[in-house]
Write a protein that holds these residues in place. Structure first.
Motif, PDB file in Angstrom:
ATOM      1  N   MET A 134       0.816  -1.207   0.000  1.00 42.96           N
ATOM      2  CA  MET A 134       0.000   0.000   0.000  1.00 42.96           C
ATOM      3  C   MET A 134       0.854   1.263   0.000  1.00 42.96           C
ATOM      4  O   MET A 134       0.490   2.272  -0.612  1.00 42.96           O
ATOM      5  CB  MET A 134      -0.917   0.006   1.234  1.00 42.96           C
ATOM      6  CG  MET A 134      -1.988  -1.057   1.233  1.00 42.96           C
ATOM      7  SD  MET A 134      -2.682  -1.375   2.883  1.00 42.96           S
ATOM      8  CE  MET A 134      -3.129   0.280   3.430  1.00 42.96           C
ATOM      9  N   ARG A 135       2.021   1.201   0.675  1.00 43.15           N
ATOM     10  CA  ARG A 135       2.839   2.403   0.864  1.00 43.15           C
ATOM     11  C   ARG A 135       3.937   2.576  -0.176  1.00 43.15           C
ATOM     12  O   ARG A 135       4.372   3.695  -0.440  1.00 43.15           O
ATOM     13  CB  ARG A 135       3.482   2.387   2.251  1.00 43.15           C
ATOM     14  CG  ARG A 135       2.512   2.443   3.400  1.00 43.15           C
ATOM     15  CD  ARG A 135       3.242   2.642   4.724  1.00 43.15           C
ATOM     16  NE  ARG A 135       4.237   1.600   4.960  1.00 43.15           N
ATOM     17  CZ  ARG A 135       3.952   0.434   5.545  1.00 43.15           C
ATOM     18  NH1 ARG A 135       2.716   0.172   5.913  1.00 43.15           N
ATOM     19  NH2 ARG A 135       4.907  -0.455   5.735  1.00 43.15           N
ATOM     20  N   ASP A 136       4.408   1.464  -0.752  1.00 42.79           N
ATOM     21  CA  ASP A 136       5.573   1.528  -1.627  1.00 42.79           C
ATOM     22  C   ASP A 136       5.210   0.970  -3.007  1.00 42.79           C
ATOM     23  O   ASP A 136       5.107  -0.247  -3.191  1.00 42.79           O
ATOM     24  CB  ASP A 136       6.716   0.710  -1.009  1.00 42.79           C
ATOM     25  CG  ASP A 136       8.039   0.898  -1.738  1.00 42.79           C
ATOM     26  OD1 ASP A 136       8.011   1.233  -2.940  1.00 42.79           O
ATOM     27  OD2 ASP A 136       9.098   0.696  -1.117  1.00 42.79           O
ATOM     28  N   PRO A 137       5.040   1.833  -3.995  1.00 45.94           N
ATOM     29  CA  PRO A 137       4.667   1.363  -5.335  1.00 45.94           C
ATOM     30  C   PRO A 137       5.663   0.367  -5.918  1.00 45.94           C
ATOM     31  O   PRO A 137       5.267  -0.552  -6.645  1.00 45.94           O
ATOM     32  CB  PRO A 137       4.616   2.654  -6.166  1.00 45.94           C
ATOM     33  CG  PRO A 137       4.380   3.737  -5.174  1.00 45.94           C
ATOM     34  CD  PRO A 137       5.087   3.309  -3.932  1.00 45.94           C
ATOM     35  N   ALA A 138       6.951   0.534  -5.600  1.00 45.48           N
ATOM     36  CA  ALA A 138       7.951  -0.383  -6.146  1.00 45.48           C
ATOM     37  C   ALA A 138       7.769  -1.790  -5.579  1.00 45.48           C
ATOM     38  O   ALA A 138       7.958  -2.784  -6.286  1.00 45.48           O
ATOM     39  CB  ALA A 138       9.363   0.131  -5.844  1.00 45.48           C
ATOM     40  N   VAL A 139       7.403  -1.891  -4.311  1.00 44.98           N
ATOM     41  CA  VAL A 139       7.138  -3.197  -3.712  1.00 44.98           C
ATOM     42  C   VAL A 139       5.889  -3.820  -4.338  1.00 44.98           C
ATOM     43  O   VAL A 139       5.867  -5.011  -4.660  1.00 44.98           O
ATOM     44  CB  VAL A 139       6.998  -3.086  -2.183  1.00 44.98           C
ATOM     45  CG1 VAL A 139       6.407  -4.372  -1.591  1.00 44.98           C
ATOM     46  CG2 VAL A 139       8.341  -2.788  -1.545  1.00 44.98           C
ATOM     47  N   ALA A 140       4.851  -3.018  -4.511  1.00 47.78           N
ATOM     48  CA  ALA A 140       3.626  -3.528  -5.134  1.00 47.78           C
ATOM     49  C   ALA A 140       3.906  -4.043  -6.536  1.00 47.78           C
ATOM     50  O   ALA A 140       3.424  -5.120  -6.937  1.00 47.78           O
ATOM     51  CB  ALA A 140       2.563  -2.438  -5.174  1.00 47.78           C
ATOM     52  N   ASP A 141       4.696  -3.305  -7.312  1.00 44.18           N
ATOM     53  CA  ASP A 141       5.054  -3.747  -8.661  1.00 44.18           C
ATOM     54  C   ASP A 141       5.839  -5.052  -8.621  1.00 44.18           C
ATOM     55  O   ASP A 141       5.593  -5.968  -9.421  1.00 44.18           O
ATOM     56  CB  ASP A 141       5.881  -2.673  -9.364  1.00 44.18           C
ATOM     57  CG  ASP A 141       5.050  -1.501  -9.855  1.00 44.18           C
ATOM     58  OD1 ASP A 141       3.832  -1.682 -10.058  1.00 44.18           O
ATOM     59  OD2 ASP A 141       5.615  -0.411 -10.039  1.00 44.18           O
ATOM     60  N   ALA A 142       6.799  -5.131  -7.699  1.00 43.23           N
ATOM     61  CA  ALA A 142       7.644  -6.319  -7.619  1.00 43.23           C
ATOM     62  C   ALA A 142       6.826  -7.551  -7.246  1.00 43.23           C
ATOM     63  O   ALA A 142       7.026  -8.636  -7.809  1.00 43.23           O
ATOM     64  CB  ALA A 142       8.771  -6.099  -6.610  1.00 43.23           C
ATOM     65  N   VAL A 143       5.907  -7.390  -6.306  1.00 39.83           N
ATOM     66  CA  VAL A 143       5.049  -8.504  -5.896  1.00 39.83           C
ATOM     67  C   VAL A 143       4.155  -8.939  -7.060  1.00 39.83           C
ATOM     68  O   VAL A 143       4.030 -10.134  -7.359  1.00 39.83           O
ATOM     69  CB  VAL A 143       4.208  -8.112  -4.663  1.00 39.83           C
ATOM     70  CG1 VAL A 143       3.087  -9.120  -4.417  1.00 39.83           C
ATOM     71  CG2 VAL A 143       5.103  -7.998  -3.438  1.00 39.83           C
ATOM     72  N   ALA A 144       3.535  -7.976  -7.730  1.00 37.81           N
ATOM     73  CA  ALA A 144       2.653  -8.299  -8.853  1.00 37.81           C
ATOM     74  C   ALA A 144       3.424  -8.972  -9.984  1.00 37.81           C
ATOM     75  O   ALA A 144       2.954  -9.936 -10.597  1.00 37.81           O
ATOM     76  CB  ALA A 144       1.959  -7.035  -9.355  1.00 37.81           C
ATOM     77  N   ASP A 145       4.635  -8.475 -10.271  1.00 35.60           N
ATOM     78  CA  ASP A 145       5.447  -9.076 -11.332  1.00 35.60           C
ATOM     79  C   ASP A 145       5.871 -10.492 -10.954  1.00 35.60           C
ATOM     80  O   ASP A 145       5.916 -11.386 -11.809  1.00 35.60           O
ATOM     81  CB  ASP A 145       6.682  -8.214 -11.600  1.00 35.60           C
ATOM     82  CG  ASP A 145       6.354  -6.921 -12.332  1.00 35.60           C
ATOM     83  OD1 ASP A 145       5.276  -6.846 -12.959  1.00 35.60           O
ATOM     84  OD2 ASP A 145       7.162  -5.971 -12.267  1.00 35.60           O
ATOM     85  N   ALA A 146       6.198 -10.719  -9.680  1.00 32.64           N
ATOM     86  CA  ALA A 146       6.591 -12.052  -9.232  1.00 32.64           C
ATOM     87  C   ALA A 146       5.444 -13.034  -9.401  1.00 32.64           C
ATOM     88  O   ALA A 146       5.636 -14.163  -9.867  1.00 32.64           O
ATOM     89  CB  ALA A 146       7.044 -12.005  -7.773  1.00 32.64           C
ATOM     90  N   VAL A 147       4.241 -12.615  -9.034  1.00 26.56           N
ATOM     91  CA  VAL A 147       3.068 -13.472  -9.193  1.00 26.56           C
ATOM     92  C   VAL A 147       2.825 -13.773 -10.664  1.00 26.56           C
ATOM     93  O   VAL A 147       2.602 -14.925 -11.056  1.00 26.56           O
ATOM     94  CB  VAL A 147       1.836 -12.808  -8.547  1.00 26.56           C
ATOM     95  CG1 VAL A 147       0.559 -13.575  -8.882  1.00 26.56           C
ATOM     96  CG2 VAL A 147       2.011 -12.720  -7.034  1.00 26.56           C
ATOM     97  N   ALA A 148       2.905 -12.756 -11.503  1.00 23.22           N
ATOM     98  CA  ALA A 148       2.673 -12.947 -12.939  1.00 23.22           C
ATOM     99  C   ALA A 148       3.745 -13.814 -13.579  1.00 23.22           C
ATOM    100  O   ALA A 148       3.490 -14.501 -14.573  1.00 23.22           O
ATOM    101  CB  ALA A 148       2.595 -11.598 -13.640  1.00 23.22           C
ATOM    102  N   SER A 149       4.961 -13.811 -13.008  1.00 27.09           N
ATOM    103  CA  SER A 149       6.039 -14.617 -13.581  1.00 27.09           C
ATOM    104  C   SER A 149       5.768 -16.109 -13.421  1.00 27.09           C
ATOM    105  O   SER A 149       6.295 -16.923 -14.186  1.00 27.09           O
ATOM    106  CB  SER A 149       7.383 -14.254 -12.934  1.00 27.09           C
ATOM    107  OG  SER A 149       7.467 -14.743 -11.596  1.00 27.09           O
ATOM    108  N   VAL A 150       4.975 -16.470 -12.416  1.00 29.08           N
ATOM    109  CA  VAL A 150       4.596 -17.868 -12.225  1.00 29.08           C
ATOM    110  C   VAL A 150       3.563 -18.270 -13.272  1.00 29.08           C
ATOM    111  O   VAL A 150       3.676 -19.297 -13.933  1.00 29.08           O
ATOM    112  CB  VAL A 150       4.038 -18.095 -10.806  1.00 29.08           C
ATOM    113  CG1 VAL A 150       3.512 -19.520 -10.639  1.00 29.08           C
ATOM    114  CG2 VAL A 150       5.095 -17.784  -9.764  1.00 29.08           C
ATOM    115  N   SER A 151       2.525 -17.423 -13.407  1.00 35.85           N
ATOM    116  CA  SER A 151       1.473 -17.669 -14.390  1.00 35.85           C
ATOM    117  C   SER A 151       0.681 -16.383 -14.571  1.00 35.85           C
ATOM    118  O   SER A 151       0.362 -15.704 -13.589  1.00 35.85           O
ATOM    119  CB  SER A 151       0.535 -18.783 -13.915  1.00 35.85           C
ATOM    120  OG  SER A 151      -0.618 -18.851 -14.750  1.00 35.85           O
ATOM    121  N   THR A 152       0.354 -16.068 -15.798  1.00 37.44           N
ATOM    122  CA  THR A 152      -0.449 -14.873 -16.046  1.00 37.44           C
ATOM    123  C   THR A 152      -1.890 -15.063 -15.587  1.00 37.44           C
ATOM    124  O   THR A 152      -2.646 -14.097 -15.516  1.00 37.44           O
ATOM    125  CB  THR A 152      -0.432 -14.509 -17.542  1.00 37.44           C
ATOM    126  OG1 THR A 152      -0.848 -15.652 -18.306  1.00 37.44           O
ATOM    127  CG2 THR A 152       0.962 -14.086 -17.974  1.00 37.44           C
TER     128      THR A 152
END
Length: 257
Positions: free
Chosen positions: A121-139
């Motif tokens: 919620m506070r750090d956009p870079a963390v949110a992006d990294a988490v979302a990208d990590a999830v998407a890297s497993v499967s879209t």
């Protein structure tokens, strides 16, 4: 008012001989469950039981990665770089995925827990990294984030996001949730009323005003002492309002089509 919504619960948060929550009674009442993966709560035996419960109850299974803080239940702030946050998500997802594969259950979503959720919620870079990590497993794998600007921004990048609101937490004037250090019982009728308000697109803040919220999923915390009563009250109220409860993938397909 929306008439289709996912109802999710954070669960699988027992540890060893220490029991937390009433997962056997709670899971059949929700359409998705977020299972602790051993860092803030949970252990291998608890994870296996949680996957078995999800399978027998027909509840969509998700990973609930937390910060490495068993003593603080993952609700104390720790600093993580975006890379560390992504690795923490993948590591804990992988632990749950091992049990899910062994039991023939799919993992449909990933939702950060507690202070980890607060970091997104506070750090956009963390949110992006988490979302990208999830998407890297499967879209097709869904990341669950607080309904609002962060979730909207991630969705605009074309990633699968479930926008989340909370029936059993209070909201501040900025539309952010107020996380309790130690959850106490809540009035089930008040929680059900808040859930219905969320379907209508708003939530009342602690100051008495209303803020807009666009949610795909509504959460009930399994560690709240009367979580089963809260989930039951929400289901009954939704039935009265003609609202259908369905897993996240079904709701996302309907809401974003």
């Amino acid at each position: 008012m929306k008439t289709l919504i996912d109802l999710n619960a954070d669960a699988g948060e027992s540890f060893g001989r220490w029991r937390l929550g009433h997962d056997e009674a709670l899971l059949p009442l929700v359409s998705s469950v977020n299972v602790a993966c051993g860092w803030h709560a949970g252990d291998p035996a608890t994870m296996r039981r949680s996957v078995e419960l999800a399978k027998t109850s027909g509840t969509a299974l998700g990973a609930h990665p937390g910060l490495p803080d068993l003593a603080g239940f993952g609700r104390r702030a720790l600093a993580l770089s975006p890379r560390e946050a992504a690795d923490a998500c993948l590591y804990q997802y992988g632990a749950l995925r091992g049990f899910a594969d062994a039991l023939g259950v799919g993992v449909t979503h990933v939702k950060p827990h507690g202070a980890f959720y607060g970091l997104t919620m506070r750090d956009p870079a963390v949110a992006d990294a988490v979302a990208d990590a999830v998407a890297s497993v499967s879209t097709d794998l869904v990341v669950v984030l607080l309904a609002g600007p962060t979730a909207d921004r991630i969705a605009k990048r074309g990633l699968r996001v479930a926008r989340e609101a909370f029936a059993d937490l209070e909201y501040d004037e900025n539309g952010d949730i107020i996380i309790e250090p130690e959850p106490r019982p809540k009035d089930p009728r008040a929680c059900a009323e808040q859930a219905v308000a969320i379907l209508g697109g708003t939530v009342r803040t602690t100051a008495g005003t209303r803020v807009a919220v666009d949610a795909d999923t509504i959460c009930v915390h399994g560690d709240r002492p009367n979580a089963v009563e809260i989930a039951t009250a929400i289901r009954e109220r939704f039935a009265d309002e003609g609202v259908t409860i369905a897993p996240m993938h079904d709701v996302l397909s309907a809401h974003r089509s």
